[in-house]
Design a protein around this motif. Structure first.
Motif, PDB file in Angstrom:
ATOM      1  N   HIS A 109     -42.821  -7.562  25.077  1.00 42.85           N
ATOM      2  CA  HIS A 109     -41.506  -8.204  25.153  1.00 42.85           C
ATOM      3  C   HIS A 109     -40.583  -7.311  25.974  1.00 42.85           C
ATOM      4  O   HIS A 109     -40.491  -6.105  25.733  1.00 42.85           O
ATOM      5  N   ASN A 123     -49.576 -10.257  24.626  1.00 47.28           N
ATOM      6  CA  ASN A 123     -49.039 -10.574  23.302  1.00 47.28           C
ATOM      7  C   ASN A 123     -50.186 -10.575  22.302  1.00 47.28           C
ATOM      8  O   ASN A 123     -50.989 -11.512  22.242  1.00 47.28           O
ATOM      9  N   THR A 161     -44.605 -15.019  30.394  1.00 47.65           N
ATOM     10  CA  THR A 161     -43.366 -15.662  29.966  1.00 47.65           C
ATOM     11  C   THR A 161     -43.347 -17.088  30.495  1.00 47.65           C
ATOM     12  O   THR A 161     -44.262 -17.519  31.202  1.00 47.65           O
ATOM     13  N   GLN A 176     -33.510 -12.185  30.932  1.00 50.41           N
ATOM     14  CA  GLN A 176     -34.838 -12.770  30.842  1.00 50.41           C
ATOM     15  C   GLN A 176     -35.813 -11.794  31.483  1.00 50.41           C
ATOM     16  O   GLN A 176     -35.416 -10.848  32.181  1.00 50.41           O
ATOM     17  N   THR A 177     -37.094 -12.020  31.243  1.00 50.19           N
ATOM     18  CA  THR A 177     -38.114 -11.127  31.766  1.00 50.19           C
ATOM     19  C   THR A 177     -38.012 -10.995  33.278  1.00 50.19           C
ATOM     20  O   THR A 177     -38.155  -9.900  33.840  1.00 50.19           O
ATOM     21  N   PRO A 180     -48.233 -20.174  29.965  1.00 53.74           N
ATOM     22  CA  PRO A 180     -47.310 -19.159  30.462  1.00 53.74           C
ATOM     23  C   PRO A 180     -47.690 -18.652  31.851  1.00 53.74           C
ATOM     24  O   PRO A 180     -48.795 -18.894  32.338  1.00 53.74           O
ATOM     25  N   GLU A 209     -38.414 -14.773  19.114  1.00 57.15           N
ATOM     26  CA  GLU A 209     -39.449 -15.356  19.958  1.00 57.15           C
ATOM     27  C   GLU A 209     -38.987 -16.656  20.609  1.00 57.15           C
ATOM     28  O   GLU A 209     -38.308 -17.476  19.982  1.00 57.15           O
ATOM     29  N   ASN A 210     -39.400 -16.845  21.867  1.00 57.94           N
ATOM     30  CA  ASN A 210     -39.170 -18.093  22.577  1.00 57.94           C
ATOM     31  C   ASN A 210     -40.361 -19.024  22.353  1.00 57.94           C
ATOM     32  O   ASN A 210     -41.508 -18.623  22.566  1.00 57.94           O
TER      33      ASN A 210
END
Length: 494
Positions: free
Chosen positions: A199, A86, A155, A293-294, A162, A396-397
């Motif tokens: 993402h 990111n 994530t 989700q990822t 993370p 964004e989370n």
């Protein structure tokens, strides 16, 4: 390995079966599938020269670029793992990624943050990257098993830091196949990678476009005017757009300056619908809905597979299973709430270097998503919300524990809790509830700037409230009490 099919294998086959199709467009760079295949082979050899071997990690520190796809495909060819980080993160956050992932090679673009971190061995995007490819030999590589991880995406910062979810070649190929069926992608499909490739929402469409032998167009980041220009020039079929982004593109094209008719997209507004071709695929008819989700490669369920169904998350991907489980691992009755759990071809391989978390997440032989859901009488799924609290700001989370950790690192802060409050533009905004140490002083602006210094800007609190003490439920903040007292709400699933 006659049953194996990796991303590298997909590319190699396209080079033979689609020799004249444009695979990549990035500015003035245009690559056919044979040209992309040769560059990926040379890049894999270059990675070997840099000391990368099977299982090693390769880190990309930069915005969207053709190099992200090339690095991912080269890692697939070599058996290594590519991680696009990111780029919006702070230097502190990226230092954590570097120490956690221990990459064997780092590729970087110049920015204020990367200038603080770069090392002599890193390879800079642009001339140095191109020279690396040009000087490497084009040679054959042995086939890599498609069960090997190839993509790492960070994530799930529920614990304050993370974790890198590892996705295998097989999982990515399976997810791409299910997505292109629901989206009804056809040869000639052209995707504009204007959303972040760190993402899964952008990456899953990039790889589905690769899977179908389409064209991936890259731009560094979202810019409404540039989106219009590229859709017009490249006859783009789909881009990473939602909500306010669609409004911004429509505004940039006021008066019909650009031809956006090639864009086959979801209906949004009268102005927008007049500019594009409203698409009739299940994906667009259902307004691009579902649950994902990822860790599941992107989408686990699709509304497009359950049009008119009772559950607003739809039905599972044809390559995955979904169960709603109780804490003891038993399936809860229809209509009752439990944790959304899954297994199947699109599921990730676990988190990098997180054995305890991996064991917890795969209890009873199912991946535990950490989200609550319900099976409806018609078999469809309803997403209720995260088991642990999450704030959704734009796309964004934001995980409260992460922002709370940053706030507590300020010398004046004794305790802090973070909630989400409704926001007309971003769905939710981050609000910090802070207790200062006795005799200490700090302003709201000071705390916001402190968080901005250690976390990505979108995670910073937009509101700060000072209290004598943060209410607790055991050892954790009483978020229900905080929401009630300070206007919290609009959480995902509510």
């Amino acid at each position: 390995m006659i049953h194996s099919l990796s991303l590298s294998d997909v590319l190699a086959d396209h080079a033979r079966s689609r020799p004249e199709v444009t695979a990549v467009v990035d500015g003035e760079l245009r690559l056919t599938y044979p040209e992309l295949d040769e560059r990926v082979t040379r890049l894999a050899a270059a990675l070997e020269r840099l000391g990368v071997s099977a299982g090693d990690r390769v880190l990309w520190l930069g915005q969207n670029a053709y190099a992200v796809l090339e690095l991912l495909l080269a890692c697939s060819r070599l058996g290594a793992i590519c991680c696009p980080a990111n780029w919006r993160q702070s230097a502190d956050e990226l230092r954590f990624v570097l120490s956690d992932l221990t990459p064997a090679a780092v590729f970087w673009e110049r920015s204020e943050t990367t200038e603080q971190l770069r090392e002599e061995s890193w390879v800079q995007a642009g001339e140095e990257y191109e020279r690396l490819i040009a000087e490497a030999p084009a040679r054959d590589f042995p086939q890599v098993a498609d069960t090997e991880p190839v993509l790492a995406l960070y994530t799930a910062a529920f614990a304050g830091r993370p974790s890198a979810a590892l996705l295998s070649n097989a999982a990515l190929v399976a997810h791409a196949t299910s997505l292109l069926v629901v989206r009804q992608m056809e040869p000639g499909f052209t995707f504009l990678n204007n959303g972040p490739l760190f993402h899964v929402g952008t990456m899953m469409f990039c790889l589905a476009t690769l899977q179908i032998g389409g064209t991936n167009v890259f731009t560094p980041a979202f810019d409404p005017e540039e989106v219009c220009q590229l859709v017009d020039a490249e006859r783009v079929t789909q881009a990473f757009l939602f909500g306010g982004m669609i409004d911004a593109v429509a505004k940039a094209n006021a008066g019909g300056k650009y031809d956006l008719s090639s864009l086959r997209f979801v209906a949004h507004s009268a102005e927008w619908d007049d500019m594009i071709t409203v698409d009739d695929s299940p994906w667009c008819r259902s307004r691009m809905g579902g649950y994902g989700q990822t860790e599941v490669g992107g989408m686990l369920t699709f509304l497009g597979l359950a049009e008119g169904g009772a559950g607003f998350a739809g039905r599972p991907s044809p390559l995955a299973q979904v169960r709603i489980l109780a804490p003891d691992g038993g399936e809860v009755p229809v209509g009752e709430t439990g944790e959304i759990c899954a297994r199947g071809k699109t599921l990730f391989s676990g988190y990098f270097a997180r054995p305890d978390l991996n064991a917890e997440k795969t209890a009873y032989g199912w991946h535990h998503t950490g989200d609550l859901g319900r099976r409806e009488p018609d078999g469809t799924i309803t997403f209720i919300g995260p088991k642990l609290r999450m704030i959704k700001s734009g796309a964004e989370n934001v995980y409260p524990a992460e922002v709370e950790r940053a706030l507590k690192s300020h010398p004046a802060v004794a305790d802090a809790a973070v909630i989400g409050v409704p926001d007309p533009d971003w769905h939710q905004a981050v609000k910090a509830v802070v207790a200062l140490k006795p005799g200490a002083e700090a302003t709201a602006d000071e705390l916001v700037e402190h968080v901005r210094g250690v976390l990505a800007a979108y995670k910073r609190p937009r509101h700060v409230t000072f209290v004598d003490a943060v209410p607790k439920r055991g050892f954790t903040p009483d978020y229900d009490a905080l929401d009630a007292a300070h206007g919290g709400g609009n959480y995902p699933g509510t």
